[in-house]
Design an enzyme around this catalytic site. Structure first.
Site, PDB file in Angstrom:
ATOM      1  N   ILE A  97      21.554  -1.887  37.266  1.00  0.00           N
ATOM      2  CA  ILE A  97      21.053  -3.223  37.634  1.00  0.00           C
ATOM      3  C   ILE A  97      21.720  -4.284  36.751  1.00  0.00           C
ATOM      4  O   ILE A  97      22.079  -5.371  37.217  1.00  0.00           O
ATOM      5  CB  ILE A  97      19.510  -3.286  37.508  1.00  0.00           C
ATOM      6  CG1 ILE A  97      18.868  -2.130  38.281  1.00  0.00           C
ATOM      7  CG2 ILE A  97      18.987  -4.626  38.039  1.00  0.00           C
ATOM      8  CD1 ILE A  97      17.379  -1.955  38.044  1.00  0.00           C
ATOM      9  N   ASP A 123      25.220  -2.993  24.871  1.00  0.00           N
ATOM     10  CA  ASP A 123      24.901  -1.710  25.512  1.00  0.00           C
ATOM     11  C   ASP A 123      25.454  -0.605  24.633  1.00  0.00           C
ATOM     12  O   ASP A 123      26.569  -0.731  24.111  1.00  0.00           O
ATOM     13  CB  ASP A 123      25.547  -1.672  26.915  1.00  0.00           C
ATOM     14  CG  ASP A 123      24.944  -0.602  27.813  1.00  0.00           C
ATOM     15  OD1 ASP A 123      24.858   0.559  27.382  1.00  0.00           O
ATOM     16  OD2 ASP A 123      24.574  -0.936  28.954  1.00  0.00           O
ATOM     17  N   ASN A 124      24.689   0.479  24.455  1.00  0.00           N
ATOM     18  CA  ASN A 124      25.205   1.578  23.623  1.00  0.00           C
ATOM     19  C   ASN A 124      25.875   2.671  24.458  1.00  0.00           C
ATOM     20  O   ASN A 124      26.233   3.713  23.931  1.00  0.00           O
ATOM     21  CB  ASN A 124      24.095   2.175  22.740  1.00  0.00           C
ATOM     22  CG  ASN A 124      22.989   2.814  23.573  1.00  0.00           C
ATOM     23  OD1 ASN A 124      23.036   2.801  24.803  1.00  0.00           O
ATOM     24  ND2 ASN A 124      21.989   3.363  22.898  1.00  0.00           N
ATOM     25  N   LEU A 125      25.994   2.444  25.757  1.00  0.00           N
ATOM     26  CA  LEU A 125      26.685   3.349  26.688  1.00  0.00           C
ATOM     27  C   LEU A 125      25.986   4.708  26.814  1.00  0.00           C
ATOM     28  O   LEU A 125      26.624   5.675  27.222  1.00  0.00           O
ATOM     29  CB  LEU A 125      28.161   3.545  26.284  1.00  0.00           C
ATOM     30  CG  LEU A 125      29.010   2.275  26.192  1.00  0.00           C
ATOM     31  CD1 LEU A 125      30.446   2.619  25.759  1.00  0.00           C
ATOM     32  CD2 LEU A 125      29.058   1.543  27.529  1.00  0.00           C
ATOM     33  N   GLY A 132      17.179   0.446  28.330  1.00  0.00           N
ATOM     34  CA  GLY A 132      16.022   1.336  28.288  1.00  0.00           C
ATOM     35  C   GLY A 132      16.403   2.662  28.910  1.00  0.00           C
ATOM     36  O   GLY A 132      17.423   2.763  29.603  1.00  0.00           O
ATOM     37  N   SER A 174       8.578  -2.119  35.927  1.00  0.00           N
ATOM     38  CA  SER A 174       8.726  -1.233  37.080  1.00  0.00           C
ATOM     39  C   SER A 174       7.437  -1.167  37.882  1.00  0.00           C
ATOM     40  O   SER A 174       6.333  -1.270  37.321  1.00  0.00           O
ATOM     41  CB  SER A 174       9.059   0.161  36.546  1.00  0.00           C
ATOM     42  OG  SER A 174       8.901   1.113  37.562  1.00  0.00           O
ATOM     43  N   TYR A 221       7.520   7.495  30.654  1.00  0.00           N
ATOM     44  CA  TYR A 221       8.389   6.368  31.022  1.00  0.00           C
ATOM     45  C   TYR A 221       7.539   5.184  31.492  1.00  0.00           C
ATOM     46  O   TYR A 221       7.676   4.054  30.994  1.00  0.00           O
ATOM     47  CB  TYR A 221       9.375   6.783  32.126  1.00  0.00           C
ATOM     48  CG  TYR A 221      10.016   5.599  32.823  1.00  0.00           C
ATOM     49  CD1 TYR A 221      10.945   4.803  32.148  1.00  0.00           C
ATOM     50  CD2 TYR A 221       9.662   5.238  34.124  1.00  0.00           C
ATOM     51  CE1 TYR A 221      11.513   3.694  32.769  1.00  0.00           C
ATOM     52  CE2 TYR A 221      10.225   4.137  34.747  1.00  0.00           C
ATOM     53  CZ  TYR A 221      11.146   3.366  34.069  1.00  0.00           C
ATOM     54  OH  TYR A 221      11.694   2.264  34.670  1.00  0.00           O
ATOM     55  N   LYS A 279       6.733   1.346  29.788  1.00  0.00           N
ATOM     56  CA  LYS A 279       6.887   0.032  30.435  1.00  0.00           C
ATOM     57  C   LYS A 279       5.570  -0.761  30.337  1.00  0.00           C
ATOM     58  O   LYS A 279       5.577  -1.958  30.051  1.00  0.00           O
ATOM     59  CB  LYS A 279       7.294   0.191  31.904  1.00  0.00           C
ATOM     60  CG  LYS A 279       8.716   0.709  32.099  1.00  0.00           C
ATOM     61  CD  LYS A 279       9.729  -0.335  31.714  1.00  0.00           C
ATOM     62  CE  LYS A 279      11.150   0.178  31.721  1.00  0.00           C
ATOM     63  NZ  LYS A 279      12.129  -0.733  31.170  1.00  0.00           N
ATOM     64  N   ASN A 303      16.792  10.468  42.206  1.00  0.00           N
ATOM     65  CA  ASN A 303      16.351   9.463  43.179  1.00  0.00           C
ATOM     66  C   ASN A 303      16.916   9.743  44.564  1.00  0.00           C
ATOM     67  O   ASN A 303      17.975  10.353  44.715  1.00  0.00           O
ATOM     68  CB  ASN A 303      16.753   8.056  42.723  1.00  0.00           C
ATOM     69  CG  ASN A 303      16.009   7.647  41.469  1.00  0.00           C
ATOM     70  OD1 ASN A 303      16.618   7.346  40.461  1.00  0.00           O
ATOM     71  ND2 ASN A 303      14.686   7.658  41.510  1.00  0.00           N
ATOM     72  N   ARG A 315       8.409   3.873  50.361  1.00  0.00           N
ATOM     73  CA  ARG A 315       8.809   3.065  49.205  1.00  0.00           C
ATOM     74  C   ARG A 315       9.368   1.727  49.681  1.00  0.00           C
ATOM     75  O   ARG A 315       9.733   1.556  50.845  1.00  0.00           O
ATOM     76  CB  ARG A 315       9.904   3.772  48.385  1.00  0.00           C
ATOM     77  CG  ARG A 315       9.473   5.091  47.748  1.00  0.00           C
ATOM     78  CD  ARG A 315       8.463   4.865  46.635  1.00  0.00           C
ATOM     79  NE  ARG A 315       8.072   6.108  45.980  1.00  0.00           N
ATOM     80  CZ  ARG A 315       7.081   6.909  46.388  1.00  0.00           C
ATOM     81  NH1 ARG A 315       6.381   6.602  47.475  1.00  0.00           N
ATOM     82  NH2 ARG A 315       6.789   8.003  45.709  1.00  0.00           N
ATOM     83  N   PRO A 317       5.582  16.771  42.075  1.00  0.00           N
ATOM     84  CA  PRO A 317       4.441  16.390  41.232  1.00  0.00           C
ATOM     85  C   PRO A 317       4.578  14.953  40.723  1.00  0.00           C
ATOM     86  O   PRO A 317       5.673  14.534  40.331  1.00  0.00           O
ATOM     87  CB  PRO A 317       4.504  17.371  40.057  1.00  0.00           C
ATOM     88  CG  PRO A 317       5.332  18.514  40.540  1.00  0.00           C
ATOM     89  CD  PRO A 317       6.276  17.969  41.577  1.00  0.00           C
TER      90      PRO A 317
END
Ligand code: NAD
Ligand code: UFG
Length: 329
Positions: A12, A31-33, A82, A124, A148, A152, A198, A230, A290
């Protein structure tokens, strides 16, 4: 404006960097990649035909992040950095709590120390847990089902207190629904490591022949055809939502749903993908996954009105662009 984008080389973040550059802003990426590649930086530059600053730093490391703030005047921060894999968060909860919470606290501290008055945070739809769709921003956000999601929800609470103690700041919490699609150049997009969790990246890999068939997790949900529903949103529309938030956020703390406002079942998404790409997708129905809920879609009235943000791209475009990106990689 000079905008610091943490996690700016991720899925994103990269599309949002592009949207910011196209609006004429200066972009500084931290960014730490850990879940992205340096090649994305070149691809953003190529598409935008503009440059941006990149710093390979861990945002949870206050000293490293501060080197950026002490070198550049920053007008606003979009904090994407994140960890986001639900299953992994169950296996390694401490990594998730540490990375997601500490990075958010450090970013908020920098806002205070350097008087950066605009902060936008990636939250999220997962914070709605098993509430009944459509989800409104006013619903309880205490029903998360995994570390997770809980990280958030905790970041949201931290930022609410932070904003209360700094009333002249504008803090935006954006709750994303299910981003899919890619920039139409197919140069940047979602490229998860290993076998995707996903739906859309799994589906495109089936279309490419990398994976044999899609497994649909359950067809006995109380939905239109029994499969999970969704709210899919094109990542370019999501990116535009951040620019709108940057322009329209008022002082105080504000929470917005960023989704299309429409529910789509797994079977409907497969049909749309087949229509958009003319590729047949083999699938089988397996047990429910689950932790999954039946239905999740947004009420987006608040973002539409207050952020003046309306998503433009339909499901066929989302499918076409996701496929183009996969085909090119
Ligand atoms: P992504 O993994 O593609 O991007 C996150 C980026 O942050 C990566 O480039 C990663 O290297 C970087 N990063 C992680 N920890 C870091 C740290 N400590 N310091 C510096 N960089 C760090 O994920 P994405 O899909 O682009 O998601 C962006 C944000 O939106 C995340 O916070 C995620 O939790 C949230 N979100 C994503 C979705 C989704 O479905 N993609 C849905 C809701 C919310
Ligand atoms: N699904 C399948 N087969 C697959 C993958 C998914 O049938 O191989 C189904 C799921 O059961 C669900 C739907 O497709 O019904 C979407 O699943 P995703 O894994 O693509 O997305 P989720 O809604 O489970 O979760 C995603 C992100 C979360 C984020 C949430 C926000 O992974 O981090 O969207 O809505 F919080």
């Amino acid at each position: 404006m000079n905008i610091l984008v943490t996690g700016g080389l991720g899925y994103i973040g990269s599309h949002t960097c592009l949207a910011l550059l196209e609006e004429g802003h200066s972009v500084i990426v931290a960014d730490n990649l850990i879940n992205s590649k340096l090649k994305t930086l070149d691809n953003i530059k190529k598409i935008a035909n503009k440059s941006l600053d990149f710093h390979q730093v861990d945002v949870s490391n206050e000293k490293s992040l501060e080197t950026i703030f002490s070198s550049f005047p920053i007008d606003g921060i979009i904090h994407f950095a994140g960890l986001k894999a639900v299953g992994e968060s169950v296996e390694y909860p401490l990594n998730y709590y540490y990375n997601n919470l500490v990075s958010t606290i450090v970013v908020a501290r920098m806002c205070e120390r350097y008087d950066v008055k605009k902060l936008i945070f990636s939250s999220s739809a997962t914070v709605y847990g098993d509430n009944e769709a459509p989800f409104f921003e006013t619903m309880s956000s205490l029903k998360t089902t995994n570390p997770y999601g809980e990280s958030k929800a905790m970041c949201e609470r931290i930022l609410i207190d932070f904003a209360r103690s700094n009333p002249s700041f504008s803090v935006g919490i954006l709750r994303y629904f299910n981003p899919i699609g890619a920039h139409e150049s197919a140069l940047i997009g979602d490229s998860p490591n290993g076998i995707p969790n996903n739906l859309m990246p799994y589906l495109t890999q089936v279309a490419k022949g990398k994976l044999k068939r899609l497994r649909i997790f359950g067809d006995d949900y109380p939905t239109i055809d029994g499969t999970g529903v969704r709210d899919y949103i094109h990542v370019m529309d999501l990116a535009a939502g951040h620019v709108s938030a940057l322009y329209n956020l008022k002082e105080g703390i504000h929470i917005y749903n960023l989704g299309s406002g429409k529910g789509t079942s797994v079977l409907e998404l497969i049909q749309a993908f087949e229509k958009a790409t003319k590729i047949n997708i083999p699938y089988e129905i397996v047990n429910r996954r689950p932790g999954d809920i039946a239905s999740c879609w947004a009420n987006t009235n608040k973002a539409n009105k207050e952020l003046k943000w309306i998503p433009k791209r339909d499901l066929l475009t989302m499918c076409r662009d996701s496929w183009r990106f996969e085909r090119n990689h």
